[in-house]
Design a protein around this motif. Sequence first.
Motif, mmCIF file in Angstrom:
data_model
loop_
_atom_site.group_PDB
_atom_site.id
_atom_site.type_symbol
_atom_site.label_atom_id
_atom_site.label_comp_id
_atom_site.label_asym_id
_atom_site.label_seq_id
_atom_site.Cartn_x
_atom_site.Cartn_y
_atom_site.Cartn_z
ATOM 1 N N PRO A 34 0.816 -1.218 0.000
ATOM 2 C CA PRO A 34 0.000 0.000 0.000
ATOM 3 C C PRO A 34 0.851 1.270 0.000
ATOM 4 O O PRO A 34 0.538 2.238 -0.689
ATOM 5 C CB PRO A 34 -0.818 -0.105 1.302
ATOM 6 C CG PRO A 34 -0.861 -1.562 1.600
ATOM 7 C CD PRO A 34 0.433 -2.124 1.101
ATOM 8 N N LYS A 35 1.950 1.239 0.742
ATOM 9 C CA LYS A 35 2.805 2.416 0.805
ATOM 10 C C LYS A 35 3.461 2.690 -0.560
ATOM 11 O O LYS A 35 3.539 3.820 -1.015
ATOM 12 C CB LYS A 35 3.877 2.210 1.878
ATOM 13 C CG LYS A 35 4.677 3.449 2.122
ATOM 14 C CD LYS A 35 5.515 3.362 3.383
ATOM 15 C CE LYS A 35 6.693 4.301 3.267
ATOM 16 N NZ LYS A 35 7.954 3.657 3.635
ATOM 17 N N MET A 36 3.923 1.614 -1.192
ATOM 18 C CA MET A 36 4.550 1.759 -2.504
ATOM 19 C C MET A 36 3.534 2.259 -3.524
ATOM 20 O O MET A 36 3.826 3.094 -4.368
ATOM 21 C CB MET A 36 5.087 0.397 -2.980
ATOM 22 C CG MET A 36 6.322 -0.052 -2.248
ATOM 23 S SD MET A 36 7.645 1.121 -2.557
ATOM 24 C CE MET A 36 8.159 1.434 -0.904
ATOM 25 N N ARG A 37 2.312 1.714 -3.394
ATOM 26 C CA ARG A 37 1.282 2.071 -4.364
ATOM 27 C C ARG A 37 0.899 3.540 -4.257
ATOM 28 O O ARG A 37 0.569 4.173 -5.237
ATOM 29 C CB ARG A 37 0.062 1.190 -4.119
ATOM 30 C CG ARG A 37 -0.906 1.230 -5.267
ATOM 31 C CD ARG A 37 -2.127 0.431 -4.954
ATOM 32 N NE ARG A 37 -2.009 -0.946 -5.362
ATOM 33 C CZ ARG A 37 -2.788 -1.919 -4.884
ATOM 34 N NH1 ARG A 37 -3.682 -1.653 -3.968
ATOM 35 N NH2 ARG A 37 -2.656 -3.143 -5.336
ATOM 36 N N GLN A 38 0.987 4.067 -3.028
ATOM 37 C CA GLN A 38 0.663 5.485 -2.845
ATOM 38 C C GLN A 38 1.611 6.405 -3.595
ATOM 39 O O GLN A 38 1.286 7.542 -3.881
ATOM 40 C CB GLN A 38 0.708 5.834 -1.356
ATOM 41 C CG GLN A 38 -0.668 5.746 -0.717
ATOM 42 C CD GLN A 38 -0.555 5.698 0.786
ATOM 43 O OE1 GLN A 38 0.400 6.237 1.362
ATOM 44 N NE2 GLN A 38 -1.501 5.063 1.426
ATOM 45 N N MET A 73 -2.924 12.969 -3.156
ATOM 46 C CA MET A 73 -2.246 11.867 -2.464
ATOM 47 C C MET A 73 -0.722 12.006 -2.525
ATOM 48 O O MET A 73 0.008 11.104 -2.114
ATOM 49 C CB MET A 73 -2.658 10.525 -3.078
ATOM 50 C CG MET A 73 -4.132 10.188 -2.877
ATOM 51 S SD MET A 73 -4.565 10.000 -1.138
ATOM 52 C CE MET A 73 -3.799 8.420 -0.776
ATOM 53 N N GLU A 74 -0.265 13.113 -3.058
ATOM 54 C CA GLU A 74 1.167 13.402 -3.158
ATOM 55 C C GLU A 74 1.973 12.276 -3.787
ATOM 56 O O GLU A 74 2.943 11.774 -3.206
ATOM 57 C CB GLU A 74 1.722 13.740 -1.768
ATOM 58 C CG GLU A 74 1.008 14.916 -1.154
ATOM 59 C CD GLU A 74 1.480 15.249 0.257
ATOM 60 O OE1 GLU A 74 2.293 14.487 0.806
ATOM 61 O OE2 GLU A 74 1.035 16.285 0.787
ATOM 62 N N PRO A 75 1.578 11.872 -4.988
ATOM 63 C CA PRO A 75 2.302 10.770 -5.632
ATOM 64 C C PRO A 75 3.664 11.248 -6.140
ATOM 65 O O PRO A 75 3.861 12.444 -6.347
ATOM 66 C CB PRO A 75 1.393 10.422 -6.816
ATOM 67 C CG PRO A 75 0.731 11.709 -7.168
ATOM 68 C CD PRO A 75 0.535 12.445 -5.860
ATOM 69 N N GLU A 76 4.539 10.279 -6.337
ATOM 70 C CA GLU A 76 5.830 10.618 -6.939
ATOM 71 C C GLU A 76 5.796 10.394 -8.449
ATOM 72 O O GLU A 76 6.614 10.925 -9.193
ATOM 73 C CB GLU A 76 6.940 9.768 -6.317
ATOM 74 C CG GLU A 76 7.193 10.176 -4.877
ATOM 75 C CD GLU A 76 8.200 9.281 -4.195
ATOM 76 O OE1 GLU A 76 9.041 8.681 -4.888
ATOM 77 O OE2 GLU A 76 8.144 9.191 -2.957
ATOM 78 N N VAL A 77 4.855 9.558 -8.853
ATOM 79 C CA VAL A 77 4.682 9.253 -10.279
ATOM 80 C C VAL A 77 3.187 9.277 -10.567
ATOM 81 O O VAL A 77 2.399 8.846 -9.725
ATOM 82 C CB VAL A 77 5.153 7.811 -10.605
ATOM 83 C CG1 VAL A 77 5.097 7.536 -12.097
ATOM 84 C CG2 VAL A 77 6.520 7.531 -10.048
ATOM 85 N N ILE A 78 2.820 9.746 -11.744
ATOM 86 C CA ILE A 78 1.409 9.607 -12.129
ATOM 87 C C ILE A 78 1.324 8.764 -13.395
ATOM 88 O O ILE A 78 2.070 8.979 -14.359
ATOM 89 C CB ILE A 78 0.720 10.961 -12.355
ATOM 90 C CG1 ILE A 78 0.851 11.836 -11.107
ATOM 91 C CG2 ILE A 78 -0.774 10.756 -12.672
ATOM 92 C CD1 ILE A 78 0.096 13.145 -11.188
#
Length: 360
Positions: A73-77, A153-158
């Motif tokens: 879940p953390k990685m997916r975020q 969600m403050e992603p690093e990648v979209i």
Amino acid sequence: MIKTEHLCKSYGDLTVLKDISTEIQKGEIISIIGPSGTGKSTFLRCLNLLEKPSGGSIYIDNNNLLEKTTDVPKMRQKMGMVFQSFNLYAHLSVLANLTIGPVKLLGQSKTDPNRKALELLKLVGLAEKANNFPDELSGGQKQRVAIARCLAMEPEVILFDEPTSALDPTMVSEVLAVIRRLAKGGMTMLVVTHEMEFARNISTRVFYMDEGIIYEEGTPEQIFENPQKEKTQAFINRVRSFHYHINSPNYDLYAMNAEIEGFCEKHLLSKRVCGNVLLLVEETLLLQADFTNISLSLAYSEKTGHLEFLFSAAGVPVNPLEEGVQDDDIGLRLIQSRCESSQYQYENGKNILLFKVKGE
Ligand code: ADP
Ligand code: MG
């Protein structure tokens, strides 16, 4: 930042992804293009584990996603996803669509996400709509909300999966503009798209997917100007075309024009080019005497960026651009002003005119 090694995915007997090994650096903007059914969506869905890969590995910031000890879940975020069909919560306001994730999943308190959500809505031009519900928005606005929700969600990648495919042609550009803005801001993105001009302008690299692999990759120049492999060439050089048939002088001019405009919008042709082709079509039709069998085709080559207009009218041989037309004929001059060149030939009982439509 993202690395895959021999990633593969099958559904029963169907192997969709054969062997995908690639590395994506922070800040890269990757466009993924290719025919439909070649696994572009599956690839994105495997990356954030919406689908379970059949084999291979995926590393995000050096963490192997497929290892049992990894906090999935953390990685997916770290990876937001924007879908073709928006997937907003219909029963929640625009603002609540943005805050529900941060409150429930990131454990943020209500006040902070509210403030941030408004900022994000401002970024996508929709602060005014904070208290509206999704069904009060246009498709383009919904998709912009979906992008803002993803950013909340403050992603690093979209990961974008054909973000404009479900939209009315008039709304494509507002969504592309938002994506472009994120790109400028340094967001790492993978974008599956059929918008070739966009892919060409925005990407740092382009992946052409076919046969279950990244069949060819390169800079936009390499892929669009000079593809090396056969299938890439065929895909890039394929001519997009439009056909319209007229069999009576009472044809519906407005319906025809609307279709032509739709075609132009779909291929991101400028208003000017679209105006030129509409005028060429209308004036050429005005020179006709026989409407029993007229066909119009437009062909746009992604590669050359040229739009060609092919006009054919059954009947006795007559070149409408020459015969019976005087020097001061306004129609003819209008035609000449809107095309770079025109050619006439008579073939199989048809008068054929080929125009190269004037560009910018
Ligand atoms: P693309 O996005 O390039 O159009 P997809 O990744 O959606 O392609 O699909 C690739 C292939 O995998 C298609 O043949 C599709 O029918 C098949 N496929 C996709 N998802 C599933 C699924 N959940 N079950 C079975 N087959 C699927
Ligand atoms: Mg798809």
